[in-house]
Scaffold this active site. Structure first.
Site, PDB file in Angstrom:
ATOM      1  N   SER A 159      -5.276 -62.933  39.151  1.00  0.00           N
ATOM      2  CA  SER A 159      -5.799 -64.044  40.135  1.00  0.00           C
ATOM      3  C   SER A 159      -6.384 -63.450  41.317  1.00  0.00           C
ATOM      4  O   SER A 159      -7.029 -62.289  41.253  1.00  0.00           O
ATOM      5  CB  SER A 159      -4.785 -65.197  40.642  1.00  0.00           C
ATOM      6  OG  SER A 159      -5.488 -66.131  41.206  1.00  0.00           O
ATOM      7  N   ASP A 326      -7.363 -71.257  31.073  1.00  0.00           N
ATOM      8  CA  ASP A 326      -7.675 -70.975  32.366  1.00  0.00           C
ATOM      9  C   ASP A 326      -8.814 -71.666  32.812  1.00  0.00           C
ATOM     10  O   ASP A 326     -10.021 -71.053  32.390  1.00  0.00           O
ATOM     11  CB  ASP A 326      -7.384 -69.536  32.834  1.00  0.00           C
ATOM     12  CG  ASP A 326      -7.659 -69.073  34.180  1.00  0.00           C
ATOM     13  OD1 ASP A 326      -7.927 -70.242  34.942  1.00  0.00           O
ATOM     14  OD2 ASP A 326      -7.540 -68.154  34.484  1.00  0.00           O
ATOM     15  N   HIS A 359      -4.207 -71.218  34.246  1.00  0.00           N
ATOM     16  CA  HIS A 359      -4.566 -69.931  35.167  1.00  0.00           C
ATOM     17  C   HIS A 359      -2.906 -69.399  35.416  1.00  0.00           C
ATOM     18  O   HIS A 359      -2.781 -68.102  35.372  1.00  0.00           O
ATOM     19  CB  HIS A 359      -4.833 -70.562  36.430  1.00  0.00           C
ATOM     20  CG  HIS A 359      -5.021 -69.381  37.420  1.00  0.00           C
ATOM     21  ND1 HIS A 359      -5.906 -68.372  37.116  1.00  0.00           N
ATOM     22  CD2 HIS A 359      -4.533 -68.978  38.657  1.00  0.00           C
ATOM     23  CE1 HIS A 359      -5.841 -67.406  38.153  1.00  0.00           C
ATOM     24  NE2 HIS A 359      -4.906 -67.819  39.123  1.00  0.00           N
TER      25      HIS A 359
END
Lengths: 605, 605
Positions: A159, A326, A359
């Protein structure tokens, strides 16, 4: 008793850890502004070896911190990636020296909006300089200098951490040997900016925010909780939420803003989100959230099609990993990073892991994912590779198995030292591994299968997981010496277009295929009016998948028509193996060849 | 001048319109509670015919209203679906009498939280009864009774309006002939509940909300604006936002919660969202937003696998439409409605429109979508169908075109009056239209192609757009008399499993295929060692897509092996056409047949 408990809590892990503070006492210039000095809070696990060649930097996500592994000596909290980092784990602390710092601008011990501005004697708050991912990376570099780490074996991040990893290999190309970029993006999209802006508006709309000048005892908790609740939805997938909560209801407990169906119950997902919101405001600061999300929104290595040029100096070997579910930083966004690196001739792989948790998949225990990290960092062990080999030969009971690599030998001979080879439908990367070892070839494989792509990684072979048509179309003209189709043209839909594109990307194209015109096939079809089944054509009709068979004659006729239209290539070498796929044959190949291998040479070559 | 301007503003539309008020003066029982009386604000367009057979009810979405078409006499505002509703438009007001009311509980003139509670003399606010979709539908029914509408030609709705349409056909099965359900769901999922809950928390966390007891001059605008901004993201797609805004920046104007990059600019998408938020609080009420989103979250026709039984009394002909980029109410969620109706033996279609604008696609001008609405409501005109026919024959220059329907004739003869037929790979629905006209057959087609599925709708043929394997697997045992594979088994991957599943769903299975064992194919292959190309096998290798050819011999051998394993079916009738696909042949079909058509009969039949 308590010591005993701690041990159990982190059995097999790195055990008790304490955060440390690194102080940088000088002026620190940032992209927008500067700090008189700063500090980073960090943790390390494992030991730096004598060569200083085993350091791995981990970068955390938006609301993460430096506490990656082990349990805190104070509050017994487990690290956020404890299952991935530790002795014998995916990132093995008995082998590597692992470092993670709370990033610059954050609020878990590093200098950020909650820190005291030495100029005013009060907290920076919203006067903290506008932050960028680049600033975070540069601050981390000072920490590494302080730790006497003069190169990184790898940088790893998911991320926002993935964006830092990406920035690292741009900013310090010769410092970083490897990078693992997970669930990230090279550019915050309009949708992600939009979500962040709603969160910021919620905070800034909270009257307690007071233009950022809130007292710590009177903070904009409501605005921050709403921002977190919304963001949390984007970290999960619809599927994982449905599985976890569905439409289950529960009795209401004390939550932010109670509203119940007939006054008694609440959906579990609602309570869960409220719980997340409440938990978050305890540990996070509102101005910091605003500053960090703005840093994310500013992150843009793409701009007006300049991702390629931004990546031109990269020297690291890179693996990018996306997760199918995601939708915040989508698989496509992740793949673009690896594709761009490949366009620039770098050593980059893309792998896509089928995981349902959205995610946040990168934070969860997923065997496939953790294994992949380990394979990229250290490769498969010799033991394991030889075990694979033994197993392979044991299984090789059919002739077709025995012959499996006969065309790869031929193609391997055609390729010269130091050439660049693109292997479409590369399987487990056998050819490219062989070519690297024997001829220092730079190779890239393409395969849509995750297991096969992972096997490539275990062999140290770069691979783009995905569709070969997509891979070809994004690669520049003339970027490979060879494009190889090893016994997979039969699976192509309208092969003409794909082979044309291969001749654009490669100077030479190698095509091997099973010759469907082989005399035994013809005789069988004439006699029985049905397909032959043998060790080459294994399945009868009802268990087959559609294929686009071809013969030597058809391939040559295709080449003739294509070269007439395009006037751009000629057939170079051709090798025909007889029915046993071992002995060569020259005469009447359309009848006598079991396997055909062609070299197509672009005329400009 | 002003009159002139109005005309131009709605040229070709329904022109100036004024909302009307319907007052229901009696006690109205709701699912949770009751109202002493209520009113609905509504508009109508067109005229109810003498038979009262041309009424169409349109249901609006969460924040929509009764003003569908034309321009308002007061504020000159255009209706939200003006491009779809009007004379000569998709929902043709020169043919239909169109009604839309602001739904119960809303705040554009119908009774809702902003209305005065006759018991207290003050606005209901949060004391307004907890609302359900069912209450909205029941209130609309009272309006229709008042308008002397005693049946609906169709009910049409998107998003929350689609849920109302679905509730209509459950609540009043004999009242509604047709229903168009667009971008909806039969059950609010955990993710959609989560988004709504964040919006509600934002409102209820705004100190001005005051437990719902806010003064109209001092409303929780900030909380409502944030809720709307977030919801607005879910109405768009990542792609459409990228296309529309990308990362463009603009100078800052007055917006909610200003925060700028170095104090000067803001991303366009941020300004756009702020604008949406500000615009929304002007026209909408916070308590109403809470009550309506709760009604959505409560909507659940699925519960513990009870969607099928909830739909058991439906009599309407239904078309469900999903949009590929809709991630709020996904294509899958929409498809489930049609699948469930089909499982219950109802007349239902599912179509999926490839549109990039996310959930809001249904509000935008999309020719394909609007055309589909019209086709479902009135079918293709006779003119158009005959024009299609002429064109078809003109194009039919090759023999294979001429022969196109030869197997359909045979299968059409096998089917008996009133039987149920599932046509897998149904194309434009020719067979099913013929069978309905000739034998009153109830048919369902399956095809993955949107254009072909739309053509089915224009022929009045029910169709599920999508994968035939998925369609088969969701259908119950024994639910069709016939399952038809007309010249498409060659395209199946591992056909064995699919044909087995077809024998579970259908009592009889008809399979027609081009016999690959035909003597000319064999002779050609023997002589040339390449595939034959003619009017049946049109493409040479380089332009083909993979296929799984089969011969009479192979199909019979498959049937033998399958019936031995499963002991569950036998081959019934079989018809072989010679190479010209016209004359029948009986001897040596594997050599002599160009086309083979088999009937497989389940033994229990």
């Amino acid at each position: 008793m308590s010591n005993e408990k701690e041990k159990i809590e982190n059995e097999g892990g790195v055990g008790l850890v304490s955060p440390q503070i690194f102080k940088y006492p000088h002026k620190f210039s940032m992209v927008h502004g500067y700090l008189d000095h700063f500090q980073l809070c960090y943790e390390t696990y494992g030991t730096l070896n004598k060569n200083k060649s085993n350091a791995i930097l981990i970068c955390h996500a938006l609301t993460g911190d430096h506490h990656v592994a082990g349990v805190h000596s104070k509050d017994k909290r487990k690290g956020w990636w404890d299952h991935a980092v530790g002795p014998g784990k995916a990132i093995d602390t008995s082998e590597f020296f692992v470092i993670c710092s709370n990033c610059l601008g954050a609020c878990q011990g590093s200098t950020g909006p909650t820190s005291i501005n030495p100029g005013t004697g009060e907290a920076y708050g919203m006067s903290f300089p506008e932050l960028t991912i680049k600033d975070m990376v540069r601050a981390q570099k000072h920490l590494l200098d302080f730790l006497a780490v003069n190169s990184l074996y790898s940088v790893v991040g998911g991320s926002m951490g993935g964006m830092q990893a990406l920035q690292w290999i741009i900013e310090y190309p010769s410092f970083v040997e490897r990078a693992i970029i997970i669930a990230a993006t090279a550019q915050h999209s309009a949708q992600t900016i939009a979500f962040n802006e709603v969160g910021r508006t919620s905070i800034m709309g909270d009257p307690k925010w007071n233009n950022g000048g809130y007292d710590q005892k009177f903070r904009p908790e409501m605005g921050l909780a709403v921002a977190r609740m919304m963001a949390h939805i984007t970290y999960l997938s619809d599927e994982s939420m449905s599985e976890r909560f569905g439409r289950n209801q529960r009795d209401v407990q004390n939550v932010v803003g109670e509203l119940t169906d007939e006054g008694k119950t609440k959906f579990e997902v609602e309570s869960y989100l409220h719980h997340q919101g409440l938990k978050f405001v305890d540990r996070f600061d509102a101005n910091t959230y605003i500053k960090l999300t703005k840093a994310l929104d500013r992150f843009d290595l793409v701009g007006k099609d300049k991702l390629d040029s931004n990546l031109k100096n990269v020297q690291s070997k890179v693996m990018v990993i996306g997760f199918t579910s995601d939708w915040l930083y989508t698989p496509e966004q992740n793949k673009k990073i690896a594709e761009s690196l490949q366009r620039m001739g770098k050593n980059a792989s893309y792998l896509e892991i089928n995981h349902k948790d959205g995610h946040d998949s990168f934070l969860l225990k997923s065997h496939r994912f953790l294994r992949l990290l380990n394979l990229f960092l250290v490769g498969a062990s010799q033991e394991e590779l030889s075990r694979q080999k033994v197993r392979k030969y044991r299984q090789a009971i059919t002739r077709s198995e025995m012959k499996k690599e006969s065309d790869l030998k031929v193609i391997g001979n055609w390729v010269n030292k130091n050439e660049k080879v693109l292997d479409l439908g590369c399987g487990r990367g056998i050819l490219l591994q062989h070519l690297r070892q024997a001829k220092d070839v730079i190779g890239l494989g393409v395969d849509y299968d995750t297991d096969k792509a992972s096997a490539c990684i275990s062999r140290g072979v770069s691979v783009l997981q995905g569709d070969i048509r997509d891979a070809l179309s994004m690669l520049p003209d003339n970027s490979f010496d060879w494009v190889v189709f090893s016994r997979m043209v039969e699976e192509l839909d309208q092969p003409c277009q794909i082979i044309k594109d291969a001749l654009r990307v490669g100077k030479r194209v190698a095509v091997s295929f099973v010759n469907h015109g082989y005399w035994k096939n013809r005789m069988h079809f004439l006699k029985y009016g049905s397909r032959i089944t043998n060790d080459v054509y294994r399945q009868d009709w009802q268990n087959s998948h559609p294929l686009n068979h071809l013969s030597v004659k058809e391939f040559e006729s295709f080449c003739r028509s294509l070269s007439k239209d395009e006037n751009s290539f000629r057939i170079g070498r051709k090798i025909f193996h007889r029915g046993d796929w071992k002995t060569n044959c020259c005469f009447l190949p359309n009848s006598r060849a079991g396997l055909a291998i062609y070299e197509l040479v672009r005329d400009s070559t």
